[in-house]
Design a protein around this motif. Sequence first.
Motif, PDB file in Angstrom:
ATOM      1  N   CYS A 160       1.934   4.865   8.918  1.00 18.42           N
ATOM      2  CA  CYS A 160       2.510   3.921   7.957  1.00 18.42           C
ATOM      3  C   CYS A 160       3.583   3.065   8.639  1.00 18.42           C
ATOM      4  O   CYS A 160       3.636   1.838   8.446  1.00 18.42           O
ATOM      5  CB  CYS A 160       3.120   4.669   6.775  1.00 18.42           C
ATOM      6  SG  CYS A 160       1.939   5.153   5.508  1.00 18.42           S
ATOM      7  N   ALA A 161       4.430   3.717   9.412  1.00 14.64           N
ATOM      8  CA  ALA A 161       5.475   2.974  10.118  1.00 14.64           C
ATOM      9  C   ALA A 161       4.863   1.976  11.085  1.00 14.64           C
ATOM     10  O   ALA A 161       5.351   0.842  11.228  1.00 14.64           O
ATOM     11  CB  ALA A 161       6.385   3.954  10.851  1.00 14.64           C
ATOM     12  N   ARG A 181       4.388  -3.461   4.690  1.00 16.48           N
ATOM     13  CA  ARG A 181       3.492  -3.420   3.527  1.00 16.48           C
ATOM     14  C   ARG A 181       3.125  -1.977   3.138  1.00 16.48           C
ATOM     15  O   ARG A 181       2.704  -1.727   2.011  1.00 16.48           O
ATOM     16  CB  ARG A 181       2.206  -4.199   3.816  1.00 16.48           C
ATOM     17  CG  ARG A 181       2.344  -5.698   3.614  1.00 16.48           C
ATOM     18  CD  ARG A 181       1.023  -6.379   3.864  1.00 16.48           C
ATOM     19  NE  ARG A 181       1.014  -7.738   3.329  1.00 16.48           N
ATOM     20  CZ  ARG A 181       0.005  -8.594   3.468  1.00 16.48           C
ATOM     21  NH1 ARG A 181      -1.073  -8.216   4.135  1.00 16.48           N
ATOM     22  NH2 ARG A 181       0.066  -9.803   2.944  1.00 16.48           N
ATOM     23  N   PHE A 182       3.265  -1.055   4.064  1.00 16.81           N
ATOM     24  CA  PHE A 182       2.845   0.320   3.822  1.00 16.81           C
ATOM     25  C   PHE A 182       4.057   1.207   3.537  1.00 16.81           C
ATOM     26  O   PHE A 182       5.053   1.175   4.261  1.00 16.81           O
ATOM     27  CB  PHE A 182       2.070   0.862   5.024  1.00 16.81           C
ATOM     28  CG  PHE A 182       0.665   0.345   5.093  1.00 16.81           C
ATOM     29  CD1 PHE A 182      -0.396   1.125   4.668  1.00 16.81           C
ATOM     30  CD2 PHE A 182       0.403  -0.951   5.544  1.00 16.81           C
ATOM     31  CE1 PHE A 182      -1.693   0.644   4.717  1.00 16.81           C
ATOM     32  CE2 PHE A 182      -0.891  -1.433   5.585  1.00 16.81           C
ATOM     33  CZ  PHE A 182      -1.948  -0.644   5.169  1.00 16.81           C
ATOM     34  N   LYS A 211       2.370  14.376   8.900  1.00 15.46           N
ATOM     35  CA  LYS A 211       3.194  13.734   9.927  1.00 15.46           C
ATOM     36  C   LYS A 211       2.477  12.556  10.598  1.00 15.46           C
ATOM     37  O   LYS A 211       3.064  11.474  10.759  1.00 15.46           O
ATOM     38  CB  LYS A 211       3.614  14.767  10.973  1.00 15.46           C
ATOM     39  CG  LYS A 211       4.866  15.556  10.626  1.00 15.46           C
ATOM     40  CD  LYS A 211       6.107  14.667  10.714  1.00 15.46           C
ATOM     41  CE  LYS A 211       7.379  15.473  10.528  1.00 15.46           C
ATOM     42  NZ  LYS A 211       8.580  14.595  10.575  1.00 15.46           N
ATOM     43  N   PRO A 212       1.203  12.710  11.000  1.00 12.00           N
ATOM     44  CA  PRO A 212       0.504  11.564  11.595  1.00 12.00           C
ATOM     45  C   PRO A 212       0.382  10.384  10.631  1.00 12.00           C
ATOM     46  O   PRO A 212       0.393   9.224  11.058  1.00 12.00           O
ATOM     47  CB  PRO A 212      -0.873  12.135  11.956  1.00 12.00           C
ATOM     48  CG  PRO A 212      -0.676  13.612  12.044  1.00 12.00           C
ATOM     49  CD  PRO A 212       0.366  13.937  11.033  1.00 12.00           C
ATOM     50  N   ALA A 265       0.852  -1.189   0.000  1.00 11.16           N
ATOM     51  CA  ALA A 265       0.000   0.000   0.000  1.00 11.16           C
ATOM     52  C   ALA A 265       0.887   1.239   0.000  1.00 11.16           C
ATOM     53  O   ALA A 265       1.729   1.403   0.883  1.00 11.16           O
ATOM     54  CB  ALA A 265      -0.926   0.006   1.205  1.00 11.16           C
ATOM     55  N   LEU A 266       0.704   2.098  -1.001  1.00  8.86           N
ATOM     56  CA  LEU A 266       1.420   3.362  -1.074  1.00  8.86           C
ATOM     57  C   LEU A 266       0.469   4.479  -0.670  1.00  8.86           C
ATOM     58  O   LEU A 266      -0.569   4.686  -1.323  1.00  8.86           O
ATOM     59  CB  LEU A 266       1.929   3.619  -2.496  1.00  8.86           C
ATOM     60  CG  LEU A 266       3.256   2.987  -2.915  1.00  8.86           C
ATOM     61  CD1 LEU A 266       3.165   1.453  -2.905  1.00  8.86           C
ATOM     62  CD2 LEU A 266       3.681   3.499  -4.282  1.00  8.86           C
ATOM     63  N   VAL A 267       0.805   5.169   0.406  1.00  2.28           N
ATOM     64  CA  VAL A 267       0.029   6.331   0.836  1.00  2.28           C
ATOM     65  C   VAL A 267       0.747   7.557   0.296  1.00  2.28           C
ATOM     66  O   VAL A 267       1.850   7.897   0.742  1.00  2.28           O
ATOM     67  CB  VAL A 267      -0.098   6.386   2.363  1.00  2.28           C
ATOM     68  CG1 VAL A 267      -0.980   7.560   2.768  1.00  2.28           C
ATOM     69  CG2 VAL A 267      -0.663   5.075   2.894  1.00  2.28           C
ATOM     70  N   ILE A 268       0.127   8.216  -0.687  1.00  2.00           N
ATOM     71  CA  ILE A 268       0.799   9.252  -1.476  1.00  2.00           C
ATOM     72  C   ILE A 268       0.233  10.617  -1.091  1.00  2.00           C
ATOM     73  O   ILE A 268      -0.873  10.986  -1.503  1.00  2.00           O
ATOM     74  CB  ILE A 268       0.598   8.993  -2.980  1.00  2.00           C
ATOM     75  CG1 ILE A 268       0.996   7.541  -3.315  1.00  2.00           C
ATOM     76  CG2 ILE A 268       1.372   9.988  -3.819  1.00  2.00           C
ATOM     77  CD1 ILE A 268       0.400   7.031  -4.613  1.00  2.00           C
TER      78      ILE A 268
END
Length: 727
Positions: free
Chosen positions: A343-344, A349-350, A337-338, A323-326
């Motif tokens: 993601c971490a 997977r993120f 920042k949140p 999963a890419l959060v762009i």
Amino acid sequence: MVALVVGNETVLRAEKTADEMAALLKKVRKTSKVPVSTGEVWHVWLKNPQLAEAADYIAVHLLPYWEGVPADKAVEYAFQRYDELQRAYPKKKIVIAEFGWPSRGYNRIAAETGPLIQAKVIRDFLAEAQRRGVEYNIVEAFDQPWKTVEGSVGAYWGMFNADRQPKFELAGPVENRGHWQRAAAAAVLGSFVLVAGLARRRPTLGHALAYGVAAHAMAAGLVSAAVYPLDQYMNPGTWIMWSIGFVAILPLAAITLAKIHELAEVILGHAPQRLLEPKRRPLPAPAVWPKVSIHIPAYKEQPEMLKATMDAVAALDYPDFEALVIVNNTPDEAYWKPIEAHCAKLGDRFKFVYLPKVAGFKAGALNLAMQQVDPQAEILALIDADYVVDPNWLRDLVPAFADPKVALVQAPQDHRDAGESLLKRMMNWEYAGFFDIGMIQRNEDDAIVAHGTMLMVRRSAFEEVGAWQTDTIVEDTELGLRLFEAGYSAAYTNTRYGWGVLPDTFKAFKTQRHRWAYGAVQIIKKHWRHMRPQASKLTPSQKFHFTTGWFYWLSDALGALIAVLNLMWVPVILFVGVVIPTVAMTLPILTAFVVNVIHAVFLYRVRVRAGLPDILLGAVAAMSLQFTVAKAVYDGFVKDGIPFMRTDKGGAAKKKSGGEQVVLWETLIGLLLAAAATALYLTNEDQVVEMNFFAATLAVQCLPFLAATVMRGIELKQQRGGRREAA
């Protein structure tokens, strides 16, 4: 010279009193060597005996049309008035100075016009006048096209047309010239539309019959509108009215027929054949599950809302995905920042992709993010930042890619906050119809519209056609069209696998629709060549659906324009007395409205499973966007490079005061249209059918504008209620 007539309906028009006219007649008689009279209607003679006394003979005008007398009673009525004058003035000679009937134009109460009607009235009058031995004049010998002071009837009183040709024979059968030719033209056009509409796939008998009746009825209306200039004396004003009206009718007719076709197909046709229904008919699982790269683009999105989306993705029941959060163009750390931290927390997977400054809006960000996609990923999946997905989304739908021709798989949008308010409930029902009606029918012809959420794309096909394009602000729909042009297929399910949140405000609802409509015009400008008959990249059915879909946007824009033009025409009708738009120009608008109502009620009941109250709510929400779509279409054709405007969701909308002018123009135009319709109806003392049709047309045209006012009113009421609760 055998007689003299001084003045014509001078007393009737109040240009002189009866006493003044009587004095004038006496003065003229002293110097005239022939009998003297004045031309007046029958009741002026009866009410003013001094006028009859001053005249050598009575020159009476007997025009039953202007009194609203039915045509079949006209001759009888005229001679009743003649006999009444004879009884009142037995010693006076009576000449019927004017008798006639118009061959065209509006009705006056029960008095109808028409070529055959005129012929019968005139012939019956001539026979009765000859039987009685009455002297008479027929009004008029020739049509007078310049005579516009009497509206649409003034030019058509002649027994001969303006070219000096007789309109009818005085004996023998009378033929309505051109009737059979026009009927044949309508039959040919209707048959062509019927064959073209049903050729896409095998219809049932009921589907074919319903559509066939509609096609021939619409063809008859189009032929009637097309030949209007052949039947009328045209001036610059009527040419403008007809030209604009006829141009507007063509897309309106196409849209109306498309809706009738869809209605007949859904109600009476075959059940969907291509629809994916994984819950009922699971697709065979692949031997090896392909890797999926899920992309979640975000631009100034509320962190808590986006984290809920990420949590749902983390819970997917699928063996191999990333999963890419762009996050793009979002410098405020409070937004990203949140998300980076979340993601971490969610693990390897993120991937958090932060693009602080990127051109090309969402498409540009997605293209840059492709650099971080796992090389092993075979499928790209796209969801909006507000979508909570079902754990089985990928497992149920990825198997559709087993067919190498399938390049995209689409699931519908849905929403999880429709119960928060009446406004959001209305928006939700408006969205639902497209995914449960239009998309299912388009899918039968492999012509669905790709949407940028709940979308999966085969990576190899995506790269083959050139990835995301940044020259439109609807990159998802444009990508889907390019995939079809490349020869790929699509698969669609109406099973819900994801739930987003609705726009925060009515303004946000409008902003989103403006973006979609503006983007559609961008796609039209870019891809219209592929819709030409000789173009080979798309199937005829795909061309049909995409062209019809574009017509939906264009018809909204044209509908708003015609409403404004009709509004401008009203004072001309009321105060100048010019031609009223013919029924052939107004009936299609009323027909389209009725078809839209039937289409919405039946298909929402059958496909969306909505009750009547929710159907009404969805209809109001849909109508409220007409002016917004019209503006977007205008912007699309005259403005380039309008920036991507995000839709405020999840509480992102700034708190505005209740005084914000969100629907100023819609309210103004809607109220003016309603007032114009009322004015036309109340001033229609002669019960002119065209006037009532035009008033009804204006009343229908005001509804979309006032629907926006209703939506805004509901929103303001909710805001006031929320402030009271907070207090």
